[in-house]
Design an enzyme around this catalytic site. Structure first.
Site, PDB file in Angstrom:
ATOM      1  N   GLU A   1       0.843  -1.198   0.000  1.00 44.08           N
ATOM      2  CA  GLU A   1       0.000   0.000   0.000  1.00 44.08           C
ATOM      3  C   GLU A   1       0.876   1.244   0.000  1.00 44.08           C
ATOM      4  O   GLU A   1       1.342   1.669   1.061  1.00 44.08           O
ATOM      5  CB  GLU A   1      -0.883   0.011   1.249  1.00 44.08           C
ATOM      6  CG  GLU A   1      -1.799  -1.173   1.375  1.00 44.08           C
ATOM      7  CD  GLU A   1      -3.042  -0.827   2.173  1.00 44.08           C
ATOM      8  OE1 GLU A   1      -4.130  -0.915   1.604  1.00 44.08           O
ATOM      9  OE2 GLU A   1      -2.915  -0.436   3.346  1.00 44.08           O
TER      10      GLU A   1
ATOM     11  N   GLY B   1      -6.460   6.556   0.204  1.00 45.59           N
ATOM     12  CA  GLY B   1      -7.507   7.540   0.477  1.00 45.59           C
ATOM     13  C   GLY B   1      -7.307   8.852  -0.265  1.00 45.59           C
ATOM     14  O   GLY B   1      -7.972   9.840   0.028  1.00 45.59           O
TER      15      GLY B   1
ATOM     16  N   SER C   1      -6.528   3.427  -3.101  1.00 42.62           N
ATOM     17  CA  SER C   1      -7.509   3.973  -4.057  1.00 42.62           C
ATOM     18  C   SER C   1      -7.892   2.978  -5.147  1.00 42.62           C
ATOM     19  O   SER C   1      -8.102   3.365  -6.299  1.00 42.62           O
ATOM     20  CB  SER C   1      -7.002   5.283  -4.666  1.00 42.62           C
ATOM     21  OG  SER C   1      -6.804   6.236  -3.641  1.00 42.62           O
TER      22      SER C   1
HETATM   23  C1  PEP Z   1      -6.496   1.256   2.948  1.00 41.43           C
HETATM   24  O1  PEP Z   1      -6.720   2.017   3.863  1.00 41.43           O
HETATM   25  O2  PEP Z   1      -5.994   0.149   3.175  1.00 41.43           O
HETATM   26  C2  PEP Z   1      -6.832   1.694   1.600  1.00 41.43           C
HETATM   27  C3  PEP Z   1      -6.313   1.058   0.586  1.00 41.43           C
HETATM   28  O3  PEP Z   1      -7.679   2.777   1.487  1.00 41.43           O
HETATM   29  P1  PEP Z   1      -8.265   3.385   0.121  1.00 41.43           P
HETATM   30  O4  PEP Z   1      -8.767   2.247  -0.702  1.00 41.43           O
HETATM   31  O5  PEP Z   1      -9.358   4.300   0.571  1.00 41.43           O
HETATM   32  O6  PEP Z   1      -7.149   4.106  -0.544  1.00 41.43           O
END
Ligand code: PEP
Length: 339
Positions: free
Chosen positions: A168, A174, A214
């Site tokens: 990530e 986000g 995202s």
């Molecule tokens: C997350 O918090 O693990 C995440 C991927 O959030 P988002 O999909 O909102 O970017």
């Protein structure tokens, strides 16, 4: 190597227990019987029990967003692995960047959580990834290497396939900014190489590496088509049933297990699907349509299945047992360390 794709929804600090039930019901209604990909919902602690009740008997699994590595004690506000297991949780997110950033969690502390999860038959979803400054400073791979190696310290070869890694990039979480498929695949391949060095190729090929940041129905198909992207950890898009269901469908289309891909492609297998297409994930016996109910006749010895669907009936019962077993988290080998 075919790895079953996994889509996990991280609800973060959203949804009351009753809102969570509504969302989980909508999801279960649409994809509760989907078994060609793994689906995990991670509500906040306060909704684990009520959402868990909705998931009972379904193939969607329950995950937590965090745990404390100690067994019990004076840790106000914290939750232990045993408490999670008591609610039939099977997965737990550890090392999320929000925990690293806002709660000061270190690699060492996160590693303890990974080991505690494994010792308690919880599958950890270990999050790793660089910040924007780290990417711009050219240290993405070094940061990811540190997160992976420290996070997995002491995880044995027997345990590693129970671990799920989520790449990530912090700058994509986000923010609506998604990593390009090339950026994501490059880091996923790098993580697979690290795992190969640590555990050897056959085991490294079995570990699932999710992308998070995202991910939305619009960008998911391209990301999920990458060789080393085995699913997604979804934040924002998991809070609304339509987008989460669409993400699961993208994962099915990108590579459900071959048997199921036949169904996704509208093809028929050699053995016809039973009514309702419920072969692999049948409704509980009590809700099953009459043509799928196995007839049992009394006999002197062992009961015999007597129906034109005899083989299918046995398969249905086996699947029922498997469904129930997978809902209680399955035990896997003990926590002996290999290094
Ligand atoms: C997350 O918090 O693990 C995440 C991927 O959030 P988002 O999909 O909102 O970017």
């Amino acid at each position: 190597m075919i790895r079953k794709k996994l889509i996990a929804g991280n609800w973060k600090m959203n949804k009351t227990a009753s809102d969570g039930v509504t969302l989980a019901r909508d999801i279960v209604e649409a994809i509760g019987r989907e078994t060609s990909v793994d689906i995990v919902l991670c509500p906040p602690f306060t909704a684990l029990e009520s959402v868990g009740a909705v998931l009972e008997g379904q193939s969607v699994k329950l995950g937590a967003q965090n745990l404390h590595p100690e067994k019990n004690g004076a840790y106000t506000g914290e939750i232990s692995a045993e408490m999670l297991r008591g609610l039939f949780t099977s997965h737990v997110i550890v090392g999320h960047s929000e925990r690293r950033t806002y709660f000061g969690e270190t690699d060492e502390f996160i590693n303890k959580k990974v080991l505690t999860s494994l010792a308690n038959q919880l599958k950890p979803i270990l999050c790793v990834g660089e910040t924007l400054a780290e990417r711009e400073g050219g240290s993405t791979l070094a940061v990811v290497q540190r997160h992976v190696e420290c996070g997995l310290a002491g995880v044995t070869a027997e345990q590693i396939t129970a671990v799920i890694i989520a790449y990530e990039p912090v700058w994509a979480i986000g923010t609506g900014k998604v990593a390009t498929t090339e950026q994501a695949q490059e880091v996923h391949a790098y993580i697979r190489d690290l795992l190969t060095k640590l555990y050897g190729a056959p085991l490294a090929q079995k570990v699932r590496i999710l992308y998070g940041g995202s991910m939305k129905p619009a960008n998911a198909p391209e990301l999920l088509a990458q060789k080393d992207i085995d699913g997604g950890l979804i934040g924002g898009a998991s809070l609304e049933s339509r987008s989460f269901i669409d993400l699961v469908k993208s994962a099915v289309a990108a590579g459900g297990f071959p048997w199921f891909s036949l169904r996704a492609a509208g093809m028929r297998p050699a053995i016809p699907w039973p009514a309702g297409g419920a072969f692999r994930n049948p409704p509980p016996l009590r809700n099953r349509p009459p043509d799928l109910l196995p007839a049992r006749v009394p006999s002197a010895g062992r009961a015999r299945w007597t129906t034109p669907h005899a083989g299918r009936a046995v398969a249905l019962r086996r699947q029922d047992r498997r469904d129930r077993a997978s809902h209680r988290a399955r035990p896997f080998p003990s926590a002996a360390r290999h290094r």
